[in-house]
Design a protein around this motif. Structure first.
Motif, PDB file in Angstrom:
ATOM      1  N   GLU A 118      -0.741   2.627   9.014  1.00  0.00           N
ATOM      2  CA  GLU A 118      -0.469   1.191   9.133  1.00  0.00           C
ATOM      3  C   GLU A 118      -1.139   0.622  10.380  1.00  0.00           C
ATOM      4  OE1 GLU A 118       3.333  -1.821   8.619  1.00  0.00           O
ATOM      5  OE2 GLU A 118       3.684   0.294   9.096  1.00  0.00           O
ATOM      6  N   VAL A 149       3.341  -0.970   4.140  1.00  0.00           N
ATOM      7  CA  VAL A 149       2.786   0.352   3.874  1.00  0.00           C
ATOM      8  C   VAL A 149       3.956   1.274   3.582  1.00  0.00           C
ATOM      9  CG1 VAL A 149       1.495   2.314   4.783  1.00  0.00           C
ATOM     10  CG2 VAL A 149       0.775  -0.015   5.340  1.00  0.00           C
ATOM     11  N   VAL A 180       0.862  -1.178   0.000  1.00  0.00           N
ATOM     12  CA  VAL A 180       0.000   0.000   0.000  1.00  0.00           C
ATOM     13  C   VAL A 180       0.898   1.228   0.000  1.00  0.00           C
ATOM     14  CG1 VAL A 180      -1.752   1.307   1.256  1.00  0.00           C
ATOM     15  CG2 VAL A 180      -1.848  -1.187   1.240  1.00  0.00           C
ATOM     16  N   VAL A 187      -1.762  -7.165   3.223  1.00  0.00           N
ATOM     17  CA  VAL A 187      -0.880  -6.024   2.983  1.00  0.00           C
ATOM     18  C   VAL A 187       0.513  -6.390   3.475  1.00  0.00           C
ATOM     19  CG1 VAL A 187      -0.391  -3.619   3.567  1.00  0.00           C
ATOM     20  CG2 VAL A 187      -2.757  -4.352   3.165  1.00  0.00           C
TER      21      VAL A 187
END
Length: 336
Positions: free
Chosen positions: A279, A294, A262, A291
């Motif tokens: 996050e 981040v 992300v 994920v």
């Protein structure tokens, strides 16, 4: 909040930036002479002088006025009668003249927000006409997709891009440069500023200046002040964005076992601590994919402009119009 362009000059990417704002002051010969000598961007209309761009916020604070915005909520303002001439002046300063007839130019466009009845159609078509009149061959690119182009080349343009602008937050999930989810939310940095101003009784422009001047999301500030209120509304915005991502992701379109990065960008994501806070809030979410990291970047304000330039150059190279791509310019009207 800012209008930016990215262009290629040899191996360097050159960015140009102007603030999306103007302030009105009374005309006098002395005032106009001083503005001209100081290279302050301005125009005169009747008995008024309009200071435009980066200098507008300084003049607003000096004269105790509120700045006005050609763009509001991520698109051209329907409430500002001077929006078109002001945004035209700013864009002319940011992108300049084309280096050749019909030079390709990609300009960023927000997706229609899912939590508002705002439409981006008028905004897109007006900018397309304006840029075409300047001699460019304009093409819109979704703001969230521009983030993917800018920051996820090392992951085959696969991942979730979130652009936290001033007027909107744009979200795009892409597989191998193909978007599978694109939408925007009608909240961003402006919403944070307005809520903070209302809660603390502080002028909005003053709140904006405090936010842009070394504000940190460390939650060490005393509750009750402007910085404490900014922290509260930043958290609220992140919760709101993540809730809408959960709601919009169609599990049927998600590849089983998908594990993606992300990327968070945009001027609103600039404060230190933003990446860690996002996050932390994402860990408690129920999005139907994993994920793996981040990411934030050193210059989040430039991400959309950079990604739009990547798209423009990629299209030109695929067309085979030049063996060495000519310099490309890109205008990214961001409520970035």
């Amino acid at each position: 909040m800012n209008i930016l362009s990215a262009s290629q000059d040899g191996s360097e990417t050159v960015f140009v930036q102007q603030r999306n704002s103007f302030v009105e002051i009374d005309y006098s010969d002395m005032a106009e002479q001083m503005l001209s000598r100081s290279d302050v961007l301005h125009i005169r209309k009747d008995d008024k002088v309009y200071v435009v761009g980066d200098d507008a916020l300084n003049f607003a604070n000096i004269f105790g006025k509120e700045t006005r915005r050609p763009m509001q909520h991520g698109i051209l303002s329907s409430e500002e009668s001077s929006a078109i001439p002001m945004i035209k002046l700013i864009i002319e300063q940011v992108v300049g003249s084309p280096s050749r007839p019909n030079e390709r130019l990609f300009y960023s466009s927000p997706a229609d927000p899912i939590d508002s009845d705002l439409s981006t159609l008028y905004h897109d078509k007006t900018l397309e006409s304006m840029l075409g009149d300047m001699g460019y061959d304009p093409e819109p690119i979704n703001e969230g997709m521009a983030v993917i182009y800018s920051e996820l080349a090392d992951n085959n343009f696969t991942g979730l891009g979130v652009s936290f602008g001033a007027g909107m937050t744009n979200i795009c999930l892409a597989y191998y440069a193909v978007p599978v989810m694109q939408f925007s939310i009608a909240r961003g940095g402006d919403w944070i500023d307005q809520q903070t101003a209302q809660a603390t009784g502080t002028a909005v422009d003053k709140v904006t200046s405090i936010k842009e001047d070394d504000f940190q999301l460390d939650f060490r500030t005393d509750v009750g002040g402007v910085e404490g209120a900014l922290s509260i509304y930043y958290e609220n915005l992140l919760d709101y964005v993540i809730e809408n991502i959960e709601r919009e992701v169609d599990e049927e379109d998600i590849e089983e076992g998908l594990d993606v990065p992300v990327v968070v960008t945009g001027g609103t994501s600039s404060p230190d601590g933003f990446e860690e806070l996002f996050e932390h809030h994402l860990e408690d979410s129920t999005i139907p994919f994993s994920v793996n990291e981040v990411r934030s970047i050193d210059r989040p304000l430039y991400s959309v402009a950079r990604g739009s330039l990547v798209a423009a150059r990629s299209e030109e190279e695929s067309d085979g119009s030049t063996s060495e791509p000519e310099p490309e310019a890109e205008a990214a009207p961001e409520s970035n």
